[in-house]
Enzyme design. Structure first.
Site, PDB file in Angstrom:
ATOM      1  N   SER A  82       0.802  -1.232   0.000  1.00 19.84           N
ATOM      2  CA  SER A  82       0.000   0.000   0.000  1.00 19.84           C
ATOM      3  C   SER A  82       0.827   1.270   0.000  1.00 19.84           C
ATOM      4  O   SER A  82       0.289   2.360   0.139  1.00 19.84           O
ATOM      5  CB  SER A  82      -0.903   0.042   1.236  1.00 19.84           C
ATOM      6  OG  SER A  82      -1.815  -0.998   1.177  1.00 19.84           O
TER       7      SER A  82
ATOM      8  N   ARG B  80      -7.122   9.158  -9.279  1.00 14.57           N
ATOM      9  CA  ARG B  80      -7.712   9.311  -7.943  1.00 14.57           C
ATOM     10  C   ARG B  80      -6.630   9.708  -6.919  1.00 14.57           C
ATOM     11  O   ARG B  80      -5.544   9.138  -6.885  1.00 14.57           O
ATOM     12  CB  ARG B  80      -8.362   7.986  -7.526  1.00 14.57           C
ATOM     13  CG  ARG B  80      -9.044   8.008  -6.143  1.00 14.57           C
ATOM     14  CD  ARG B  80      -8.153   7.471  -5.050  1.00 14.57           C
ATOM     15  NE  ARG B  80      -8.880   7.299  -3.787  1.00 14.57           N
ATOM     16  CZ  ARG B  80      -8.275   7.045  -2.628  1.00 14.57           C
ATOM     17  NH1 ARG B  80      -6.978   6.916  -2.562  1.00 14.57           N
ATOM     18  NH2 ARG B  80      -8.990   6.888  -1.529  1.00 14.57           N
ATOM     19  N   VAL B  81      -6.953  10.695  -6.133  1.00 18.56           N
ATOM     20  CA  VAL B  81      -6.079  11.084  -5.020  1.00 18.56           C
ATOM     21  C   VAL B  81      -6.885  10.943  -3.741  1.00 18.56           C
ATOM     22  O   VAL B  81      -8.058  11.321  -3.694  1.00 18.56           O
ATOM     23  CB  VAL B  81      -5.599  12.549  -5.196  1.00 18.56           C
ATOM     24  CG1 VAL B  81      -4.885  13.054  -3.953  1.00 18.56           C
ATOM     25  CG2 VAL B  81      -4.687  12.662  -6.415  1.00 18.56           C
ATOM     26  N   GLY B  82      -6.274  10.365  -2.732  1.00 16.99           N
ATOM     27  CA  GLY B  82      -6.987  10.154  -1.465  1.00 16.99           C
ATOM     28  C   GLY B  82      -6.702  11.254  -0.464  1.00 16.99           C
ATOM     29  O   GLY B  82      -6.345  12.385  -0.812  1.00 16.99           O
TER      30      GLY B  82
ATOM     31  N   THR C 157       1.473   6.917   0.701  1.00 16.86           N
ATOM     32  CA  THR C 157       0.607   5.806   0.299  1.00 16.86           C
ATOM     33  C   THR C 157       0.601   5.594  -1.217  1.00 16.86           C
ATOM     34  O   THR C 157       0.918   6.521  -1.976  1.00 16.86           O
ATOM     35  CB  THR C 157      -0.848   6.098   0.743  1.00 16.86           C
ATOM     36  OG1 THR C 157      -1.648   4.930   0.589  1.00 16.86           O
ATOM     37  CG2 THR C 157      -1.474   7.228  -0.066  1.00 16.86           C
TER      38      THR C 157
ATOM     39  N   THR D 252      -1.459   2.431   4.245  1.00 14.47           N
ATOM     40  CA  THR D 252      -0.769   3.717   4.336  1.00 14.47           C
ATOM     41  C   THR D 252       0.014   3.875   5.624  1.00 14.47           C
ATOM     42  O   THR D 252      -0.488   3.546   6.688  1.00 14.47           O
ATOM     43  CB  THR D 252      -1.850   4.827   4.325  1.00 14.47           C
ATOM     44  OG1 THR D 252      -2.497   4.786   3.077  1.00 14.47           O
ATOM     45  CG2 THR D 252      -1.276   6.204   4.581  1.00 14.47           C
TER      46      THR D 252
ATOM     47  N   THR E  94      -5.279   6.909   8.396  1.00  8.71           N
ATOM     48  CA  THR E  94      -5.260   5.859   7.383  1.00  8.71           C
ATOM     49  C   THR E  94      -6.693   5.368   7.235  1.00  8.71           C
ATOM     50  O   THR E  94      -7.502   5.547   8.145  1.00  8.71           O
ATOM     51  CB  THR E  94      -4.322   4.699   7.789  1.00  8.71           C
ATOM     52  OG1 THR E  94      -4.381   3.672   6.783  1.00  8.71           O
ATOM     53  CG2 THR E  94      -4.704   4.086   9.120  1.00  8.71           C
ATOM     54  N   GLY E  95      -7.003   4.763   6.116  1.00  9.53           N
ATOM     55  CA  GLY E  95      -8.362   4.279   5.933  1.00  9.53           C
ATOM     56  C   GLY E  95      -8.929   4.769   4.616  1.00  9.53           C
ATOM     57  O   GLY E  95      -8.194   5.291   3.767  1.00  9.53           O
TER      58      GLY E  95
HETATM   59  N1  ASP Z   1      -5.987   6.613   3.119  1.00  5.90           N
HETATM   60  C1  ASP Z   1      -5.472   5.940   1.950  1.00  5.90           C
HETATM   61  C2  ASP Z   1      -6.218   6.424   0.744  1.00  5.90           C
HETATM   62  O1  ASP Z   1      -7.431   6.544   0.797  1.00  5.90           O
HETATM   63  C3  ASP Z   1      -5.556   4.456   2.020  1.00  5.90           C
HETATM   64  C4  ASP Z   1      -4.999   3.779   3.244  1.00  5.90           C
HETATM   65  O2  ASP Z   1      -4.919   4.356   4.321  1.00  5.90           O
HETATM   66  O3  ASP Z   1      -4.627   2.636   3.113  1.00  5.90           O
HETATM   67  O4  ASP Z   1      -5.601   6.619  -0.271  1.00  5.90           O
END
Ligand code: ASP
Length: 331
Positions: free
Chosen positions: A85, A214-216, A204, A187, A237-238
């Site tokens: 990840s 896509r950007v998180g 991440t 992440t 994270t999440g």
């Molecule tokens: N927060 C990250 C994202 O949405 C993913 C993760 O925490 O694993 O890109």
């Protein structure tokens, strides 16, 4: 320095259990009192936070700064091809490209972020260069890559045999189900307190098989991370879409500013996500986990669902903790 900062820093020493006679307190300046590595605190998301935190401590012991420590800590996960990840070996998007997001912020409000970056193993180091070498905060995509090249970063193939196989397997059905792994492969966010300063990093490869572009939350200030020298530093994270829509890291720190403990602040911020997005949607299940360190030494990790762990390093020892959580999994 404002009186409030002085007060917060002094309570850090009491909170951290450093006992000094009144005379010693009066004689030593705050930075002197909390200058050695024993007094640094690091928290990282997930179990890969353990080697990351150990690296942070090593950097502090060898005389590095807090930012050096957090950058090198994040590099550990980025450069580990087994971590699917983050960085090298990260899962690709639905078109088979590994695209990376990373950010760094210190307590003074200095910040650098890279989004949708391809072909570089250590995006956090590039984000730090954005912070230190440019007048900007965020660089994206090819512009970020161009900047990385100009700073001497080498391009590499991030797709490993393993992540390529996983993508080929996924491509057979191409069914997108954004799951945040509960088995500790997500992440990495690292927050730290050292010599009375706080900072946060987050890096991440984002959600596996996401749409291209896509950007998180991870490279977005206020969402995936935030730091404020008057309060502390937080990282998340999440499932990033919900963290973005809730400005979770910023919220946690604002709740702490209002006098809530680190743990209570995480709980209230996560409850807000749960109430707004999870509870009304019985079909939906997603994880969000947090790490936070207060400038007063108060710290916490918390998550919405069970399965999230975080690493904590204090007084030179590193431990992996099962975070408290809000709700059971739906099944
Ligand atoms: N927060 C990250 C994202 O949405 C993913 C993760 O925490 O694993 O890109």
């Amino acid at each position: 320095m404002s009186n409030r900062r002085n007060f917060l820093k002094k309570s850090a020493l009491i909170g951290g259990g450093i006992l000094l006679s009144p005379l010693a307190k009066a004689e030593l300046s705050i930075p002197e009192m909390i200058s050695n590595s024993e007094d640094s605190i690091f928290l990282s998301t997930w179990n890969h936070g353990v080697p990351a935190n150990k690296k942070a401590l090593e950097i502090i012991k060898s005389g590095g700064s807090l930012l050096d420590a957090l950058e090198k800590a994040a590099n550990v996960s980025e450069s580990n091809p087994k971590n699917t990840s983050v960085g090298l070996g990260g899962m690709p998007d639905r078109d088979g490209h590994v695209t990376l997001d990373a950010a760094v912020m210190d307590g003074k409000g200095n910040a650098g972020c890279v989004c949708f970056l391809e072909g570089f193993e250590n995006p956090i180091s590039i984000a730090r260069k954005v912070m230190e070498e440019t007048p900007h905060v965020i660089l994206v995509g090819e512009g970020a890559a161009q900047f990385a090249r100009s700073q001497g970063f080498k391009e590499i193939e991030l797709l490993t045999e393993e992540s390529k196989k996983a993508w080929e397997e996924w491509s057979k059905e191409a069914k997108y189900s954004p799951e945040v792994n509960v088995e500790n492969h997500d992440t990495i966010g690292v927050v730290g307190l050292h010599k009375g300063e706080v900072a946060a990093t987050c890096t991440t490869s984002g959600m596996a098989f996401k749409m291209r572009g896509r950007v998180g939350d991870s490279p977005i200030l206020g969402a995936g991370l935030f730091a404020d020298e008057e309060v502390g530093a937080c990282a998340a994270t999440g499932l990033g879409e919900y963290v973005l829509k809730s400005q979770t890291s910023f919220l946690v720190l604002e709740l702490m500013r209002q006098g809530n403990s680190a743990e209570k602040s995480c709980k209230i911020a996560l409850e807000r996500i749960k109430t707004k997005f999870l509870d009304p949607n019985p079909e939906l299940e997603f994880q969000v986990g947090l790490v936070v360190i207060g400038i007063n030494g108060d710290y916490a990790g918390y998550s919405i669902l069970p399965g999230y762990q975080y690493a904590i390093t204090k007084r030179g020892n590193t431990e992996l903790i099962d975070a408290p959580y809000l709700a059971k999994r739906r099944g």
